[in-house]
Scaffold this active site. Sequence first.
Site, PDB file in Angstrom:
ATOM      1  N   LYS A   1       0.860  -1.187   0.000  1.00  0.00           N
ATOM      2  CA  LYS A   1       0.000   0.000   0.000  1.00  0.00           C
ATOM      3  C   LYS A   1       0.890   1.229   0.000  1.00  0.00           C
ATOM      4  CE  LYS A   1      -4.390   1.213   0.234  1.00  0.00           C
ATOM      5  NZ  LYS A   1      -5.573   0.562  -0.332  1.00  0.00           N
TER       6      LYS A   1
ATOM      7  N   ASP B   1      -6.902   4.471  -4.558  1.00  0.00           N
ATOM      8  CA  ASP B   1      -7.589   4.331  -3.262  1.00  0.00           C
ATOM      9  C   ASP B   1      -8.204   5.706  -3.021  1.00  0.00           C
ATOM     10  OD1 ASP B   1      -7.901   2.505  -0.763  1.00  0.00           O
ATOM     11  OD2 ASP B   1      -7.218   4.364   0.120  1.00  0.00           O
TER      12      ASP B   1
HETATM   13  P1  NDP Z   1     -13.058   7.998  -2.695  1.00  0.00           P
HETATM   14  O1  NDP Z   1     -11.965   8.987  -2.476  1.00  0.00           O
HETATM   15  O2  NDP Z   1     -13.612   7.798  -4.054  1.00  0.00           O
HETATM   16  O3  NDP Z   1     -14.275   8.312  -1.710  1.00  0.00           O
HETATM   17  C1  NDP Z   1     -14.107   8.344  -0.329  1.00  0.00           C
HETATM   18  C2  NDP Z   1     -15.428   8.752   0.280  1.00  0.00           C
HETATM   19  O4  NDP Z   1     -15.325   8.643   1.703  1.00  0.00           O
HETATM   20  C3  NDP Z   1     -15.761  10.215   0.007  1.00  0.00           C
HETATM   21  O5  NDP Z   1     -17.149  10.375  -0.041  1.00  0.00           O
HETATM   22  C4  NDP Z   1     -15.166  10.908   1.231  1.00  0.00           C
HETATM   23  O6  NDP Z   1     -15.751  12.165   1.529  1.00  0.00           O
HETATM   24  C5  NDP Z   1     -15.504   9.918   2.305  1.00  0.00           C
HETATM   25  N1  NDP Z   1     -14.572  10.101   3.426  1.00  0.00           N
HETATM   26  C6  NDP Z   1     -13.223  10.128   3.377  1.00  0.00           C
HETATM   27  N2  NDP Z   1     -12.715  10.374   4.598  1.00  0.00           N
HETATM   28  C7  NDP Z   1     -13.775  10.498   5.417  1.00  0.00           C
HETATM   29  C8  NDP Z   1     -13.920  10.758   6.798  1.00  0.00           C
HETATM   30  N3  NDP Z   1     -12.851  10.954   7.584  1.00  0.00           N
HETATM   31  N4  NDP Z   1     -15.187  10.809   7.306  1.00  0.00           N
HETATM   32  C9  NDP Z   1     -16.273  10.612   6.514  1.00  0.00           C
HETATM   33  N5  NDP Z   1     -16.194  10.378   5.199  1.00  0.00           N
HETATM   34  C10 NDP Z   1     -14.967  10.322   4.663  1.00  0.00           C
HETATM   35  O7  NDP Z   1     -12.484   6.619  -2.100  1.00  0.00           O
HETATM   36  P2  NDP Z   1     -12.973   5.144  -2.400  1.00  0.00           P
HETATM   37  O8  NDP Z   1     -14.448   5.116  -2.575  1.00  0.00           O
HETATM   38  O9  NDP Z   1     -12.090   4.577  -3.429  1.00  0.00           O
HETATM   39  O10 NDP Z   1     -12.566   4.435  -1.031  1.00  0.00           O
HETATM   40  C11 NDP Z   1     -13.452   4.373   0.096  1.00  0.00           C
HETATM   41  C12 NDP Z   1     -12.962   3.292   1.031  1.00  0.00           C
HETATM   42  O11 NDP Z   1     -12.948   2.038   0.334  1.00  0.00           O
HETATM   43  C13 NDP Z   1     -11.555   3.465   1.585  1.00  0.00           C
HETATM   44  O12 NDP Z   1     -11.501   2.918   2.887  1.00  0.00           O
HETATM   45  C14 NDP Z   1     -10.712   2.607   0.647  1.00  0.00           C
HETATM   46  O13 NDP Z   1      -9.502   2.195   1.255  1.00  0.00           O
HETATM   47  C15 NDP Z   1     -11.653   1.450   0.422  1.00  0.00           C
HETATM   48  N6  NDP Z   1     -11.379   0.672  -0.764  1.00  0.00           N
HETATM   49  C16 NDP Z   1     -11.378   1.206  -2.003  1.00  0.00           C
HETATM   50  C17 NDP Z   1     -11.141   0.432  -3.116  1.00  0.00           C
HETATM   51  C18 NDP Z   1     -11.238   0.969  -4.496  1.00  0.00           C
HETATM   52  O14 NDP Z   1     -11.157   0.164  -5.441  1.00  0.00           O
HETATM   53  N7  NDP Z   1     -11.448   2.251  -4.690  1.00  0.00           N
HETATM   54  C19 NDP Z   1     -10.800  -0.994  -2.979  1.00  0.00           C
HETATM   55  C20 NDP Z   1     -10.918  -1.506  -1.636  1.00  0.00           C
HETATM   56  C21 NDP Z   1     -11.163  -0.685  -0.583  1.00  0.00           C
HETATM   57  P3  NDP Z   1     -14.899  13.517   1.279  1.00  0.00           P
HETATM   58  O15 NDP Z   1     -15.038  13.799  -0.176  1.00  0.00           O
HETATM   59  O16 NDP Z   1     -15.552  14.517   2.146  1.00  0.00           O
HETATM   60  O17 NDP Z   1     -13.469  13.235   1.702  1.00  0.00           O
END
Ligand code: NDP
Length: 448
Positions: A129, A169
């Site tokens: 990572k 991510d």
């Molecule tokens: P994105 O950046 O596309 O979206 C993240 C989302 O989570 C946004 O809506 C963001 O809001 C919100 N968020 C981030 N930090 C916080 C916080 N502290 N409190 C509340 N909301 C928060 O990321 P992904 O959708 O790609 O990833 C989301 C999760 O899924 C992560 O944990 C990631 O590690 C996991 N994941 C992702 C994969 C992928 O293929 N993308 C694969 C496996 C796991 P804001 O815009 O306000 O920051």
Amino acid sequence: MADVEAYIKDLKETITQRDPNQPEFQEAAFTVLDSLKPVLKKHPEYIKANILGSLVEPERAIQFRVPWQDDEGNFHVNRGFRVQFNSAIGPYKGGLRLHPSVNLSIIKFLGFEQILKNSLTGLLIGGGKGGSDFDPKGKSDSEIMRFCQSFMTELQKHIGPDLDVPAGDIGVGGREIGYLYGQYKRLNGSQNGILTGKGLEYGGSLARTEATGFGLIYYLNALIKGQGDQLKNKTIKVSGAGNVAIYAIQKAQENGAKVVTVSDSNGYIYDENGIDVDVVKQIKEVERGRIKEYADKVKTATYSEGSVWDLDIKYDIALPCATQNEIDEDQAKLIAKDGAKYLAEGANMPSTTEAIAVYKENGIVYGPAKAANAGGVAVSALEMSQNSERLAWTFDDVDSQLKDIMENIYEKSAAADKEYDLGQDYQAGANIAGFEKVAKAMLAQGLV
Ligand code: NDP
């Protein structure tokens, strides 16, 4: 069992002494160590070879400086990381995260989780990572490009198609992967698919964008079916509005469920009629806006500041898809009180250890992240295969492989749960199923 208890206790003490300031890594490692106790009891050879001592120590942790210039000409310096955790079953594989909260503890926890997750997919990928404490919010395209170029200028020294293949991510989507890939190519001159999540025009895989969210719902479907129940007509609370949340909402609705919330780090949208995923896509993928704008576009929806996990409504399924530790003990109690029967994690480690204990006490059927969200990395590995053979598979081909992989992950976790008599503990089941393959590979290669 006494030796096993003493061994695990010793390992936890070593981790705490070595890395006292890494709470996220400790949380992830301790949970896995505890759940592997039954395996150690059955396989003393793993204790003899101190396999777990190796498992919790990254093969390599790289930290570097990332200088970049903003549009006004000011210079900034961020910190970059790549943790190459374990290559027992294949090249390091895992995403890059751009978020101000990023530090070594968070990257180590994510890299550690990735080892067993990647093993569970059944594909030949090790765990890694990376990321940076750079905040992409509010930055122009040019600033993002300059940051990504500077980041890759250093990272490219440490990665390779058979060595380490990063992906996206939080904060790293198609735009960032494009800039990173371009810089890698400029410096190396080779077209070797060094990153996954690429654009379709230059080696990306169909269905990679949808993979984590779709995969979450394929896993959820299998989990629910295992209980003799079905997804159709269920009401779902989703957190997040990013890549994972969007495609989880889409696939859940295609399966006849109703998703009533979506959120970001400022607040959440609630609409009892169901979320219109096209509006979310327009705001997040096209306009790069904030989720509160949804309420301006859809009149039946309301926006509130704060955590969606504090919203008190009746529903059946919780799908946390935002970030780590977003659900604490009290919020878990509310999930139970509100009648949720299932919880599957789209985000990595969204539930605190205390929250997970509440799920278990209340009989909530719990699908842990490393099983439930493995779809993204699985399709990333399929992208690597397509790049190697210089072919592009159809959407349906990739999607049906994804579905098989996610159903298999549930089956393997359920089988381990049964074999070790864990009492419907799919978290421990997933840890055990993922671990056994890695442990055997480590032993076989003398990596102890
Ligand atoms: P994105 O950046 O596309 O979206 C993240 C989302 O989570 C946004 O809506 C963001 O809001 C919100 N968020 C981030 N930090 C916080 C916080 N502290 N409190 C509340 N909301 C928060 O990321 P992904 O959708 O790609 O990833 C989301 C999760 O899924 C992560 O944990 C990631 O590690 C996991 N994941 C992702 C994969 C992928 O293929 N993308 C694969 C496996 C796991 P804001 O815009 O306000 O920051």
